[in-house]
Design an enzyme around this catalytic site. Structure first.
Site, PDB file in Angstrom:
ATOM      1  N   GLU A  94      -3.976   5.663  12.792  1.00  0.00           N
ATOM      2  CA  GLU A  94      -4.387   6.440  11.616  1.00  0.00           C
ATOM      3  C   GLU A  94      -5.615   7.284  11.929  1.00  0.00           C
ATOM      4  O   GLU A  94      -6.497   7.466  11.080  1.00  0.00           O
ATOM      5  CB  GLU A  94      -4.617   5.504  10.424  1.00  0.00           C
ATOM      6  CG  GLU A  94      -3.335   4.805   9.995  1.00  0.00           C
ATOM      7  CD  GLU A  94      -3.501   3.918   8.774  1.00  0.00           C
ATOM      8  OE1 GLU A  94      -4.586   3.933   8.159  1.00  0.00           O
ATOM      9  OE2 GLU A  94      -2.541   3.186   8.451  1.00  0.00           O
ATOM     10  N   ASP A  97      -4.565   8.781 -11.792  1.00  0.00           N
ATOM     11  CA  ASP A  97      -5.186   7.463 -11.904  1.00  0.00           C
ATOM     12  C   ASP A  97      -5.174   6.735 -10.576  1.00  0.00           C
ATOM     13  O   ASP A  97      -4.349   6.993  -9.707  1.00  0.00           O
ATOM     14  CB  ASP A  97      -4.497   6.608 -12.968  1.00  0.00           C
ATOM     15  CG  ASP A  97      -3.019   6.373 -12.669  1.00  0.00           C
ATOM     16  OD1 ASP A  97      -2.658   6.108 -11.506  1.00  0.00           O
ATOM     17  OD2 ASP A  97      -2.212   6.446 -13.612  1.00  0.00           O
ATOM     18  N   ASN A 140      -2.551   6.575  -7.514  1.00  0.00           N
ATOM     19  CA  ASN A 140      -2.584   5.667  -6.382  1.00  0.00           C
ATOM     20  C   ASN A 140      -2.668   4.244  -6.935  1.00  0.00           C
ATOM     21  O   ASN A 140      -3.242   4.021  -8.004  1.00  0.00           O
ATOM     22  CB  ASN A 140      -3.811   5.976  -5.517  1.00  0.00           C
ATOM     23  CG  ASN A 140      -3.969   5.015  -4.361  1.00  0.00           C
ATOM     24  OD1 ASN A 140      -3.189   5.037  -3.421  1.00  0.00           O
ATOM     25  ND2 ASN A 140      -4.990   4.174  -4.410  1.00  0.00           N
ATOM     26  N   HIS A 160       0.819  -1.204   0.000  1.00  0.00           N
ATOM     27  CA  HIS A 160       0.000   0.000   0.000  1.00  0.00           C
ATOM     28  C   HIS A 160       0.857   1.261   0.000  1.00  0.00           C
ATOM     29  O   HIS A 160       0.513   2.249  -0.660  1.00  0.00           O
ATOM     30  CB  HIS A 160      -0.916  -0.007   1.229  1.00  0.00           C
ATOM     31  CG  HIS A 160      -1.878   1.138   1.284  1.00  0.00           C
ATOM     32  ND1 HIS A 160      -2.979   1.230   0.457  1.00  0.00           N
ATOM     33  CD2 HIS A 160      -1.912   2.240   2.068  1.00  0.00           C
ATOM     34  CE1 HIS A 160      -3.643   2.342   0.736  1.00  0.00           C
ATOM     35  NE2 HIS A 160      -3.017   2.969   1.700  1.00  0.00           N
ATOM     36  N   GLN A 183     -10.452   3.590  10.189  1.00  0.00           N
ATOM     37  CA  GLN A 183     -10.473   4.858  10.894  1.00  0.00           C
ATOM     38  C   GLN A 183     -11.905   5.360  11.064  1.00  0.00           C
ATOM     39  O   GLN A 183     -12.799   4.989  10.309  1.00  0.00           O
ATOM     40  CB  GLN A 183      -9.661   5.907  10.120  1.00  0.00           C
ATOM     41  CG  GLN A 183      -8.270   5.444   9.727  1.00  0.00           C
ATOM     42  CD  GLN A 183      -8.210   4.860   8.337  1.00  0.00           C
ATOM     43  OE1 GLN A 183      -9.159   4.240   7.855  1.00  0.00           O
ATOM     44  NE2 GLN A 183      -7.086   5.045   7.659  1.00  0.00           N
ATOM     45  N   SER A 221      -7.620   5.527  -2.855  1.00  0.00           N
ATOM     46  CA  SER A 221      -8.568   4.423  -2.703  1.00  0.00           C
ATOM     47  C   SER A 221      -8.808   4.168  -1.228  1.00  0.00           C
ATOM     48  O   SER A 221      -7.920   4.375  -0.401  1.00  0.00           O
ATOM     49  CB  SER A 221      -8.007   3.145  -3.356  1.00  0.00           C
ATOM     50  OG  SER A 221      -6.790   2.759  -2.728  1.00  0.00           O
ATOM     51  N   HIS A 222     -10.007   3.737  -0.899  1.00  0.00           N
ATOM     52  CA  HIS A 222     -10.327   3.282   0.454  1.00  0.00           C
ATOM     53  C   HIS A 222     -11.182   2.030   0.319  1.00  0.00           C
ATOM     54  O   HIS A 222     -12.336   1.987   0.735  1.00  0.00           O
ATOM     55  CB  HIS A 222     -11.045   4.384   1.245  1.00  0.00           C
ATOM     56  CG  HIS A 222     -10.314   4.769   2.486  1.00  0.00           C
ATOM     57  ND1 HIS A 222     -10.914   4.984   3.696  1.00  0.00           N
ATOM     58  CD2 HIS A 222      -8.988   4.957   2.712  1.00  0.00           C
ATOM     59  CE1 HIS A 222     -10.015   5.300   4.605  1.00  0.00           C
ATOM     60  NE2 HIS A 222      -8.833   5.298   4.027  1.00  0.00           N
ATOM     61  N   ASN A 223     -10.576   1.001  -0.279  1.00  0.00           N
ATOM     62  CA  ASN A 223     -11.315  -0.178  -0.690  1.00  0.00           C
ATOM     63  C   ASN A 223     -11.589  -1.147   0.456  1.00  0.00           C
ATOM     64  O   ASN A 223     -12.744  -1.434   0.769  1.00  0.00           O
ATOM     65  CB  ASN A 223     -10.548  -0.886  -1.807  1.00  0.00           C
ATOM     66  CG  ASN A 223     -10.307   0.013  -3.007  1.00  0.00           C
ATOM     67  OD1 ASN A 223     -11.044   0.980  -3.217  1.00  0.00           O
ATOM     68  ND2 ASN A 223      -9.289  -0.279  -3.786  1.00  0.00           N
TER      69      ASN A 223
END
Length: 738
Positions: A316, A499, A537, A34, A244, A97-99
């Site tokens: 975080e 992207d 990202n 990541h 978070q 991204s926050h997948n």
């Protein structure tokens, strides 16, 4: 030897000793996929990121691009400034991204994704002015997919609306391979000028490191390493502590405090606290300047008692910024933080040595202070070895075309959740706050007013999982062309893009081959269009018990035009308007490819992916010219769902359309999804033909009517649907969720 064992040996060799627990945890997170891009960085050199307009390219929290100035005498004449040559208006571009968090906790996972990309914008000295959200879920008919969908949209709307940043665009796609791993990709545009620009490069030993924002808690611990693993079957319960929890009201205060700090010139460098928390932000900040730091961790303002050094370093917790501040300015920074009711801690100093973190209990004597981290900052941030992974070329799709019935196919494609109206989504977003939005969500591209530069900024964002699942490289090329076409039909010239490259487990050769394909495809088409990829990202390990996601290259592209006034709607058309289809080579040759189309997905068919036009830049330039012509009443991109969906969308804005197409392949003519095409409603068709002469074919396919009906004759087949019937069919998402 496993990767973890190999890393451990490398770290021990560098340090000359075993790492402390805090150091080991820092390396685990900052050397994760990541953060370190270990599997993707070897591929990313394919992107062209430089250009006269690029001020700050990849590597910082967000990219910075100079806006062109326009000659008032001609809407088509613009001057691209040389980067850094003046103090004209700049924009920032960033995407994240926050997948995985959005699977575990859809509301908080998506909400904090918005917060993170906004803070990336703040750290460059910019004020956030627009957001886009590109969302990908499992099949819409699955209850769990709808649960995730509703939670993600709720989280985005809550956070974005509370902080007062408009969400102006994005995309929503459904595909069965996202069932175990949805994607939430968030982009942000910010506004600044040269005098306000700040970077994440530490400037001077002796400056102070100041932490401003919310107090640090235990939420989000290990988020970076969590994002670098496949989702397990029990992820929704076991991984919840890694997600978070956001506070948008604190973020709004942080936005305004950051604005004042920048206005007063108090910040030397900045980094938002995201992946790997304070440890990630502070070490990256000093490493970029070739410097070090000395941080006393107990100085960090905390909201929970008895936090350990490791927890303080890696939590975080959201709504926090790390600033480099000259010693004489620290008191003023603290005053501004107090004014906005934000916590403020002077946590240490920039040094010319190692990255050092120490800790002591409050009641302990200074002699009891422990050194918990003492490493070279550059080695910590950049020392992770890259992965040389094997890959397989994805297999070509075969040809298996389904039986065709015009009415059945039209109703299925127009009513698919993928091509249906996304009004249920975007009406929950406040897209008008800030009074810049000229063209709101739901159109081909949003258009916002940049009055400071006297120009309009068009924004398009999204991907096409059906395309890249069918052919990763060609599908990614098509995604880039599609986003650029969305800008062109609004009369804008593409300027730059960022992207978000999403893939499955790269250790699987077929998955990594697909990921390599989307990188090469996106890079190739953007280079052809002269659109620099200025940042982005990577999100890998989007894999679960249900399998890997389709390779998904979300692109957020911006373009500019001389005017920020909204273009005319098709509803202004009169009966004499002519409907033209421009750029459809397949129609002219009566040779269609349906690979990746919603039509084939609906009927379980396969086919080769369409061939893209060879002169895409010239086509976009012609389309931009036509879109800005006074005789043009409406322009509309043709892509997802093909011509059938574009006609269905356009008829809701007109009195009616009568369309006739000569072809031996009704399915191909109506449903192929080759990008780079557009519908043009005009009172001067000959002018359009002249503009496209020698560039692309122009076919006259119909005219407006007064009966409110879409009438389509394709070969020997005829279909009629009223605007009301079409609107009802396209409201499948609203009908299910309301």
């Amino acid at each position: 030897m496993s990767e973890a064992d190999s890393d451990h040996e490398l770290i021990v060799a560098e340090l000359g000793r075993e790492p402390t627990p805090a150091e080991a945890a820092l390396f685990e997170n900052l050397w994760s996929e990541h953060c370190a891009y270990r599997s993707s960085r070897p591929l990313l050199s394919a992107f062209e990121s430089e250009g006269e307009q690029v001020v700050v390219g990849p590597g910082d929290d967000a990219a910075v691009v100079a806006l062109p100035s326009y000659d008032d005498t001609s809407a088509g004449d613009r001057d691209i400034p040389e980067a850094g040559s003046n103090s004209d208006v700049y924009i920032t571009l960033g995407i994240e991204s926050h997948n995985h968090p959005s699977y575990v906790d859809p509301f908080d996972g998506a909400a904090t994704g918005v917060g993170g990309i906004v803070r990336d914008t703040l750290s460059m000295g910019a004020y956030p002015i627009a957001l886009t959200d590109s969302l990908y879920f499992g099949s819409f008919d699955r209850e769990h997919s709808r649960y995730l969908f509703e939670g993600v949209v709720d989280g985005i709307s809550h956070y974005g609306n509370c902080i007062g940043v408009p969400t102006v665009g994005g995309s929503v796609d459904f595909h069965p391979d996202y069932e175990g791993n949805p994607l939430v990709n968030v982009a942000c545009v910010g506004l600044l000028n040269e005098d306000r620009l700040v970077t994440a490069v530490a400037q001077e030993p002796g400056n102070k490191l100041v932490l401003v924002g919310n107090a640090t808690g235990r939420d989000g611990l290990g988020g970076a390493s969590f994002a670098s693993e496949d989702l397990a079957e029990d992820a929704e319960t076991e991984d919840r502590p890694a997600v978070q929890v956001g506070d948008p009201y604190a973020e709004k205060l942080l936005i305004e405090a950051n604005e004042q700090l920048i206005d007063e010139g108090l910040i030397e460098s900045a980094r938002d606290l995201g992946a790997a928390g304070l440890g990630g932000a502070s070490s990256e900040l000093v490493a970029k300047g070739g410097l070090g730091a000395h941080i006393e961790l107990e100085r960090v303002h905390q909201r929970e008692p008895n936090m350990t050094p490791l927890e303080i370093l890696l939590a975080e917790s959201q709504e926090r910024m790390c600033y480099e501040v000259e010693p004489d300015n620290v008191d003023r920074v603290r005053e501004i933080a107090d004014r906005f009711d934000l916590g403020c801690s002077v946590i240490g100093d920039v040094t010319d040595g190692n990255y050092v973190c120490t800790f002591k209990e409050d009641e302990q004597d200074e002699s009891e202070r422990q050194t918990v981290v003492d490493v070279d900052a550059e080695f910590l941030g950049e020392g992770a070895p890259m992965n040389d992974l094997p890959w397989n070329e994805p297999a070509e799709a075969g040809t298996e075309l389904p039986e065709f019935d015009l009415e059945t196919a039209f109703d299925a494609v127009v009513g698919s959740p993928n091509t249906a109206s996304k009004r249920w989504v975007y009406r929950q977003y406040d897209h008008e706050v800030g009074v810049r939005t000229s063209v709101p969500p739901g159109d081909d591209a949003a258009l916002i007013a940049i009055r400071e530069a006297e120009c309009g900024l068009a924004i398009a964002a999204g991907a096409a999982p059906n395309w890249t699942a069918a052919n990763p490289e060609a599908g990614a090329r098509a995604v880039a062309l599609e986003n650029a076409t969305n800008l062109a039909v609004k009369g804008a010239t593409p300027l730059a893009a960022v992207d978000c490259l999403n893939g499955g487990n790269p250790e699987k050769p077929d998955v990594y081959g697909g990921f390599k394909g989307i990188v090469d495809g996106l890079a190739g088409m953007c280079a052809e269009l002269s659109v620099p990829i200025v940042g982005g990202n990577v999100s890998l390990y989007n894999d679960s018990v249900s399998g890997p996601i389709p390779p998904t290259p979300t692109l957020a592209m911006v373009g500019t035009k001389a005017s920020y006034e909204a273009p005319p709607l098709a509803a202004t058309a009169d009966e004499d308007a002519t409907l033209l289809l421009v750029g459809d080579d397949a129609l002219e040759a009566d040779s269609f490819a349906l690979g990746g189309s919603e039509y084939l997905v609906q009927q379980d068919g396969t086919d080769r992916f369409p061939t893209l036009p060879e002169n895409a830049p010239a086509r976009l330039e012609a389309l931009e010219t036509v879109a800005n012509d006074d005789s043009t009443l409406a322009t509309h991109d043709v892509s997802h769902g093909g011509l059938a969906v574009s006609l269905a969308e356009m008829v809701t804005e007109t009195a009616g359309l009568a369309v006739s197409i000569e072809t031996d392949s009704p399915a191909g003519a109506l449903f192929h999804e080759t990008p780079g095409r557009a519908l043009v409603l005009t009172t001067d068709p000959e002018s359009v033909r002249a503009t496209f002469d020698g560039v692309a074919p122009v076919a006259s396919i119909g005219a407006t009517t007064t009966d409110g009906t879409l009438s389509v004759t394709v070969g020997e087949d005829t279909l009629e649907r009223t605007a009301g019937e079409i609107s009802e069919r396209r409201s499948v998402i609203e009908a299910e969720l309301e």
